[in-house]
Design an enzyme around this catalytic site. Structure first.
Site, PDB file in Angstrom:
ATOM      1  N   GLY A 260       0.818  -1.219   0.000  1.00 59.27           N
ATOM      2  CA  GLY A 260       0.000   0.000   0.000  1.00 59.27           C
ATOM      3  C   GLY A 260       0.844   1.258   0.000  1.00 59.27           C
ATOM      4  N   CYS A 261       1.910   1.249   0.769  1.00 61.30           N
ATOM      5  CA  CYS A 261       2.788   2.418   0.862  1.00 61.30           C
ATOM      6  C   CYS A 261       3.502   2.654  -0.465  1.00 61.30           C
ATOM      7  CB  CYS A 261       3.794   2.233   1.993  1.00 61.30           C
ATOM      8  SG  CYS A 261       2.965   2.035   3.589  1.00 61.30           S
ATOM      9  N   THR A 262       3.867   1.577  -1.143  1.00 58.89           N
ATOM     10  CA  THR A 262       4.501   1.698  -2.449  1.00 58.89           C
ATOM     11  C   THR A 262       3.519   2.296  -3.455  1.00 58.89           C
ATOM     12  OG1 THR A 262       5.997  -0.137  -1.985  1.00 58.89           O
ATOM     13  CG2 THR A 262       5.640   0.409  -4.303  1.00 58.89           C
TER      14      THR A 262
END
Length: 175
Positions: free
Chosen positions: A68-70
């Protein structure tokens, strides 16, 4: 029965708040936190100095190099040329150490600074919730748009792959 359901809904919302819709955020107006932190290269970044350069996106993500952060970081990377044309600065912040931020930045060719906030001081200044997962402290995914030293939009349920679209929409509305 209907009255009872309405009362239960009101009680639930009072106790737990209403569910935020990712990317929607809210328009606000308050002084942006004048904090500083260490970027992926070990250099001190004074946020107030960045704010002076133009509109600034400050986004928080739980952990570098996770799915998700990527998506969130790459959404902003892919729109960075458009943001730059509008004079928009971008800063990413997580509780990761500078070394992890450096690896994340290099792996995904992120064109903006990633700030290490292992003690959560920057997150606290922005009132970003801290989540605990096992032994890890994580910042809740959040995003802020700062203009002229004021936070003009905040999203405590920031989206992942649509983060740049949300910012572009808010920038267009702010003109």
């Amino acid at each position: 029965m209907k009255t009872r359901l309405l009362m239960l809904t009101a009680l639930f919302n009072a106790l737990f708040g209403t569910a935020a819709i990712a990317g929607e955020g809210e328009k606000v107006s308050y002084d942006a936190p004048a904090v500083s932190g260490i970027n992926q290269d070990g250099a001190t970044v004074n946020f107030a100095d960045v704010y002076k350069k133009g509109p600034t996106v400050v986004f928080f993500y739980p952990k570098a190099d996770t799915p998700g952060c990527t998506k969130q970081a790459c959404s902003l990377r892919d729109a960075f040329a458009d943001f730059s044309k509008q004079g928009v600065q971008v800063l990413g912040v997580s509780f990761d150490q500078a070394e992890a931020q450096k690896k994340f930045k290099d792996k995904f060719t992120l064109p903006y600074d990633l700030i290490a906030d292992p003690e959560g001081k920057i997150a606290a200044a922005f009132k970003v919730e801290k989540m605990v997962k096992g032994l890890l402290n994580l910042a809740k995914r959040s995003c802020f748009l700062i203009k002229d030293g004021k936070v003009i939009w905040q999203d405590y349920a920031a989206s992942t792959d649509k983060q740049a679209e949300d910012i572009k929409r808010v920038l267009a509305e702010a003109k």
